[in-house]
Write a protein that holds these residues in place. Structure first.
Motif, PDB file in Angstrom:
ATOM      1  N   ASN A   1       0.862  -1.184   0.000  1.00  0.00           N
ATOM      2  CA  ASN A   1       0.000   0.000   0.000  1.00  0.00           C
ATOM      3  C   ASN A   1       0.893   1.227   0.000  1.00  0.00           C
ATOM      4  O   ASN A   1       1.787   1.340   0.843  1.00  0.00           O
ATOM      5  CB  ASN A   1      -0.894   0.044   1.245  1.00  0.00           C
ATOM      6  N   ILE A   2       0.652   2.112  -0.942  1.00  0.00           N
ATOM      7  CA  ILE A   2       1.409   3.363  -0.997  1.00  0.00           C
ATOM      8  C   ILE A   2       0.431   4.477  -0.649  1.00  0.00           C
ATOM      9  O   ILE A   2      -0.576   4.672  -1.328  1.00  0.00           O
ATOM     10  CB  ILE A   2       2.024   3.591  -2.387  1.00  0.00           C
ATOM     11  N   ILE A   3       0.728   5.180   0.440  1.00  0.00           N
ATOM     12  CA  ILE A   3      -0.147   6.244   0.922  1.00  0.00           C
ATOM     13  C   ILE A   3       0.523   7.578   0.626  1.00  0.00           C
ATOM     14  O   ILE A   3       1.630   7.839   1.088  1.00  0.00           O
ATOM     15  CB  ILE A   3      -0.422   6.098   2.426  1.00  0.00           C
ATOM     16  N   SER A   4      -0.158   8.410  -0.156  1.00  0.00           N
ATOM     17  CA  SER A   4       0.333   9.747  -0.487  1.00  0.00           C
ATOM     18  C   SER A   4      -0.629  10.755   0.111  1.00  0.00           C
ATOM     19  O   SER A   4      -1.835  10.690  -0.120  1.00  0.00           O
ATOM     20  CB  SER A   4       0.382   9.951  -2.001  1.00  0.00           C
ATOM     21  N   SER A   5      -0.087  11.685   0.882  1.00  0.00           N
ATOM     22  CA  SER A   5      -0.900  12.729   1.481  1.00  0.00           C
ATOM     23  C   SER A   5      -0.104  14.017   1.428  1.00  0.00           C
ATOM     24  O   SER A   5       0.918  14.148   2.107  1.00  0.00           O
ATOM     25  CB  SER A   5      -1.247  12.363   2.923  1.00  0.00           C
ATOM     26  N   GLY A   6      -0.558  14.949   0.590  1.00  0.00           N
ATOM     27  CA  GLY A   6       0.216  16.174   0.394  1.00  0.00           C
ATOM     28  C   GLY A   6       1.587  15.807  -0.153  1.00  0.00           C
ATOM     29  O   GLY A   6       1.702  14.982  -1.059  1.00  0.00           O
ATOM     30  N   PRO A   7       2.651  16.350   0.432  1.00  0.00           N
ATOM     31  CA  PRO A   7       3.990  16.066  -0.073  1.00  0.00           C
ATOM     32  C   PRO A   7       4.578  14.748   0.448  1.00  0.00           C
ATOM     33  O   PRO A   7       5.633  14.317   0.008  1.00  0.00           O
ATOM     34  CB  PRO A   7       4.816  17.247   0.447  1.00  0.00           C
ATOM     35  N   GLN A   8       3.891  14.094   1.392  1.00  0.00           N
ATOM     36  CA  GLN A   8       4.423  12.866   1.978  1.00  0.00           C
ATOM     37  C   GLN A   8       3.968  11.641   1.210  1.00  0.00           C
ATOM     38  O   GLN A   8       2.843  11.577   0.724  1.00  0.00           O
ATOM     39  CB  GLN A   8       3.967  12.710   3.424  1.00  0.00           C
ATOM     40  N   GLU A   9       4.856  10.649   1.152  1.00  0.00           N
ATOM     41  CA  GLU A   9       4.498   9.356   0.576  1.00  0.00           C
ATOM     42  C   GLU A   9       5.092   8.271   1.458  1.00  0.00           C
ATOM     43  O   GLU A   9       6.260   8.322   1.812  1.00  0.00           O
ATOM     44  CB  GLU A   9       5.021   9.219  -0.857  1.00  0.00           C
ATOM     45  N   MET A  10       4.235   7.313   1.852  1.00  0.00           N
ATOM     46  CA  MET A  10       4.676   6.190   2.674  1.00  0.00           C
ATOM     47  C   MET A  10       4.380   4.905   1.926  1.00  0.00           C
ATOM     48  O   MET A  10       3.294   4.734   1.373  1.00  0.00           O
ATOM     49  CB  MET A  10       3.954   6.207   4.025  1.00  0.00           C
ATOM     50  N   ASP A  11       5.339   4.013   1.930  1.00  0.00           N
ATOM     51  CA  ASP A  11       5.235   2.748   1.218  1.00  0.00           C
ATOM     52  C   ASP A  11       5.217   1.623   2.253  1.00  0.00           C
ATOM     53  O   ASP A  11       6.198   1.399   2.955  1.00  0.00           O
ATOM     54  CB  ASP A  11       6.432   2.602   0.272  1.00  0.00           C
ATOM     55  N   PHE A  12       4.070   0.940   2.385  1.00  0.00           N
ATOM     56  CA  PHE A  12       3.911  -0.132   3.360  1.00  0.00           C
ATOM     57  C   PHE A  12       3.899  -1.473   2.642  1.00  0.00           C
ATOM     58  O   PHE A  12       3.176  -1.650   1.669  1.00  0.00           O
ATOM     59  CB  PHE A  12       2.599   0.014   4.138  1.00  0.00           C
ATOM     60  N   ASN A  13       4.680  -2.417   3.167  1.00  0.00           N
ATOM     61  CA  ASN A  13       4.712  -3.760   2.620  1.00  0.00           C
ATOM     62  C   ASN A  13       4.347  -4.748   3.716  1.00  0.00           C
ATOM     63  O   ASN A  13       4.952  -4.746   4.793  1.00  0.00           O
ATOM     64  CB  ASN A  13       6.103  -4.096   2.072  1.00  0.00           C
ATOM     65  N   VAL A  14       3.364  -5.593   3.445  1.00  0.00           N
ATOM     66  CA  VAL A  14       2.945  -6.616   4.391  1.00  0.00           C
ATOM     67  C   VAL A  14       3.911  -7.784   4.260  1.00  0.00           C
ATOM     68  O   VAL A  14       4.174  -8.264   3.162  1.00  0.00           O
ATOM     69  CB  VAL A  14       1.498  -7.074   4.097  1.00  0.00           C
ATOM     70  N   THR A  15       4.447  -8.227   5.381  1.00  0.00           N
ATOM     71  CA  THR A  15       5.353  -9.378   5.360  1.00  0.00           C
ATOM     72  C   THR A  15       4.654 -10.645   5.835  1.00  0.00           C
ATOM     73  O   THR A  15       5.051 -11.750   5.484  1.00  0.00           O
ATOM     74  CB  THR A  15       6.592  -9.129   6.242  1.00  0.00           C
ATOM     75  N   LYS A  16       3.595 -10.476   6.632  1.00  0.00           N
ATOM     76  CA  LYS A  16       2.860 -11.630   7.136  1.00  0.00           C
ATOM     77  C   LYS A  16       1.431 -11.188   7.413  1.00  0.00           C
ATOM     78  O   LYS A  16       1.198 -10.116   7.971  1.00  0.00           O
ATOM     79  CB  LYS A  16       3.496 -12.136   8.424  1.00  0.00           C
ATOM     80  N   MET A  17       0.461 -12.008   7.027  1.00  0.00           N
ATOM     81  CA  MET A  17      -0.933 -11.698   7.300  1.00  0.00           C
ATOM     82  C   MET A  17      -1.604 -12.940   7.856  1.00  0.00           C
ATOM     83  O   MET A  17      -1.462 -14.026   7.311  1.00  0.00           O
ATOM     84  CB  MET A  17      -1.669 -11.243   6.042  1.00  0.00           C
ATOM     85  N   GLU A  18      -2.313 -12.744   8.959  1.00  0.00           N
ATOM     86  CA  GLU A  18      -3.100 -13.815   9.554  1.00  0.00           C
ATOM     87  C   GLU A  18      -4.541 -13.347   9.623  1.00  0.00           C
ATOM     88  O   GLU A  18      -4.813 -12.198   9.943  1.00  0.00           O
ATOM     89  CB  GLU A  18      -2.597 -14.132  10.968  1.00  0.00           C
ATOM     90  N   VAL A  19      -5.452 -14.232   9.325  1.00  0.00           N
ATOM     91  CA  VAL A  19      -6.873 -13.900   9.354  1.00  0.00           C
ATOM     92  C   VAL A  19      -7.549 -14.814  10.364  1.00  0.00           C
ATOM     93  O   VAL A  19      -7.370 -16.034  10.316  1.00  0.00           O
ATOM     94  CB  VAL A  19      -7.510 -14.085   7.956  1.00  0.00           C
ATOM     95  N   ASN A  20      -8.283 -14.203  11.299  1.00  0.00           N
ATOM     96  CA  ASN A  20      -9.006 -14.963  12.325  1.00  0.00           C
ATOM     97  C   ASN A  20      -8.095 -15.985  12.997  1.00  0.00           C
ATOM     98  O   ASN A  20      -8.388 -17.169  13.033  1.00  0.00           O
ATOM     99  CB  ASN A  20     -10.246 -15.646  11.733  1.00  0.00           C
ATOM    100  N   SER A  21      -7.002 -15.490  13.558  1.00  0.00           N
ATOM    101  CA  SER A  21      -5.989 -16.382  14.123  1.00  0.00           C
ATOM    102  C   SER A  21      -6.137 -16.567  15.631  1.00  0.00           C
ATOM    103  O   SER A  21      -5.151 -16.571  16.360  1.00  0.00           O
ATOM    104  CB  SER A  21      -4.595 -15.849  13.788  1.00  0.00           C
ATOM    105  N   GLY A  22      -7.354 -16.702  16.113  1.00  0.00           N
ATOM    106  CA  GLY A  22      -7.564 -17.028  17.516  1.00  0.00           C
ATOM    107  C   GLY A  22      -7.457 -15.855  18.464  1.00  0.00           C
ATOM    108  O   GLY A  22      -6.998 -16.019  19.599  1.00  0.00           O
TER     109      GLY A  22
END
Length: 162
Positions: free
Chosen positions: A132-153
């Motif tokens: 996910n790349i989030i751009s807001s005004g002059p800022q840009e942040m690049d987020f990368n998911v390394t691990k995802m768990e869904v409904n993991s207790g």
């Protein structure tokens, strides 16, 4: 949601059944009002596209725009308060590739925020964007998911807010 950098919590947002707060290193902790909790819950619904009518949104297909070199349907979303945002869906894959909205900035000027979704991977039968790349005004942040768990207790106590 919790953002950590080198072991320190930089930003945190906690939403419980009827309480919530946000906290960050610069401004400290802000407790949400009941109305803000309700709004945050609506914002945080993953896959809210299937509940837009139930959530009070109106939708309108506006055009086909180019996003990252590919054609995407541009859909205008208008919430119950009249606030507009735009979602873009790849014409071929039908996956959401971008969201944009405009807010009033600190100096009263209009500031557009854009989230670009890339690198979809399947987790328990559902495709999630791992970049996910989030751009807001002059800022840009690049987020990368390394691990995802869904409904993991997760226990109910995880969602309690003090």
């Amino acid at each position: 949601m919790c953002i950590r950098d080198r072991g320190m919590t930089v930003q945190e947002e906690v939403i419980g059944k009827d309480k919530g707060y946000s906290s960050n290193m610069q401004t400290g902790r802000t407790v949400y009002t009941p109305e803000e909790v309700k709004e945050k819950k609506a914002e945080l619904i993953y896959g809210k596209e299937v509940k837009l009518t139930e959530l009070g949104y109106k939708t309108e297909l506006k055009s086909i725009e180019e996003v990252n070199g590919k054609d995407a349907y541009m859909v205008e979303l208008t919430d119950a308060k009249g606030k507009k945002s735009y979602d873009y869906y790849d014409v071929v894959s039908k996956l959401k590739v971008q969201t944009s909205s405009t807010e009033e900035g600190p100096g009263g000027e209009a500031m557009t925020s854009t989230v670009t979704y890339n690198d979809y991977k399947e987790v328990k039968g559902i495709l999630y964007p791992y970049n996910n790349i989030i751009s807001s005004g002059p800022q840009e942040m690049d987020f990368n998911v390394t691990k995802m768990e869904v409904n993991s207790g997760l226990k109910d106590s995880f969602f309690s807010v003090e």
